[in-house]
Design a protein around this motif. Structure first.
Motif, PDB file in Angstrom:
ATOM      1  N   ASN A 240      64.477 -21.023  41.565  1.00 43.41           N
ATOM      2  CA  ASN A 240      65.468 -21.998  41.104  1.00 43.41           C
ATOM      3  C   ASN A 240      66.812 -21.330  40.808  1.00 43.41           C
ATOM      4  O   ASN A 240      67.861 -21.911  41.046  1.00 43.41           O
ATOM      5  N   GLN A 241      66.767 -20.122  40.284  1.00 39.62           N
ATOM      6  CA  GLN A 241      67.965 -19.361  39.953  1.00 39.62           C
ATOM      7  C   GLN A 241      67.734 -17.900  40.334  1.00 39.62           C
ATOM      8  O   GLN A 241      66.611 -17.496  40.640  1.00 39.62           O
ATOM      9  N   LEU A 242      68.756 -17.127  40.274  1.00 42.99           N
ATOM     10  CA  LEU A 242      68.647 -15.695  40.514  1.00 42.99           C
ATOM     11  C   LEU A 242      68.461 -14.973  39.186  1.00 42.99           C
ATOM     12  O   LEU A 242      68.629 -15.549  38.124  1.00 42.99           O
ATOM     13  N   GLY A 243      68.120 -13.709  39.256  1.00 44.87           N
ATOM     14  CA  GLY A 243      68.055 -12.871  38.065  1.00 44.87           C
ATOM     15  C   GLY A 243      67.089 -13.386  37.018  1.00 44.87           C
ATOM     16  O   GLY A 243      65.911 -13.592  37.293  1.00 44.87           O
TER      17      GLY A 243
ATOM     18  N   VAL B  96      61.208 -19.250  37.800  1.00 43.93           N
ATOM     19  CA  VAL B  96      61.033 -20.695  37.905  1.00 43.93           C
ATOM     20  C   VAL B  96      61.279 -21.104  39.352  1.00 43.93           C
ATOM     21  O   VAL B  96      62.300 -20.742  39.941  1.00 43.93           O
ATOM     22  N   ALA B  97      60.342 -21.853  39.921  1.00 44.03           N
ATOM     23  CA  ALA B  97      60.463 -22.312  41.307  1.00 44.03           C
ATOM     24  C   ALA B  97      61.196 -23.638  41.362  1.00 44.03           C
ATOM     25  O   ALA B  97      61.268 -24.386  40.384  1.00 44.03           O
TER      26      ALA B  97
END
Length: 163
Positions: free
Chosen positions: A71-74, A79-80
């Motif tokens: 869903n986000q980077l880093g 979270v998918a």
């Protein structure tokens, strides 16, 4: 659907995936993607590096496709996020439910700990009902963020569940 299998997508599936995606893109009621994308643009997006793409196959026919990604980077990459498409000929036959459940297992296998959908169009009541039945809950409502072709600006939901 007794003969439904879900498997990783292959290059040979591109035509069938486009056949599923194109009517959804053109309708403009569910995806926050350009309605005028051509086949190459849509498939390039669907198969973006980092997207784990699967197809739902009923016998010899591809009847749906989904991808999951971080869903986000880093610090948010545990979270998918996912996007799902069911062909019109297969709607109401459990394909989206099967892809949803499969995607949760796939996400777990990839090390994700939760699933979050950032933009579930509120007027897409079938999708909202499906995701709610599969344990996602509305954690936010984004007022008027989706330009629906028939209703104008409509709300979108942020939905989440732990895997």
């Amino acid at each position: 659907m007794t003969d439904l299998t879900i498997r990783p997508a292959a290059p040979a599936d591109h035509d069938a995936i486009w056949a599923v995606l194109e009517p959804i893109l053109r309708a403009g009621e569910a995806f926050a993607l350009p309605r005028d994308w051509d086949r190459a643009q849509a498939l390039a997006y669907w198969f973006t590096p980092g997207h784990h793409v699967h197809v739902a196959q009923d016998g010899a026919d591809i009847v749906g496709a989904y991808y999951i990604r971080a869903n986000q980077l880093g610090a948010g990459d545990h979270v998918a996020n996912g996007t799902y498409a069911t062909g019109s000929q297969a709607q109401g036959r459990g394909v989206a439910r099967a892809m949803g459940l499969h995607s949760f297992e796939t996400a777990r296998g990839l090390g994700f700990t939760a699933m979050q959908f950032n933009l579930v169009v509120a007027t897409n009541t079938r999708a909202v009902a499906l995701w709610t039945s599969l344990g996602l809950r509305e954690i936010g409502r984004l007022p008027g963020v989706f330009r629906h072709p028939a209703y104008g600006p409509v709300d979108a939901l942020v939905m989440h569940r732990t895997l």
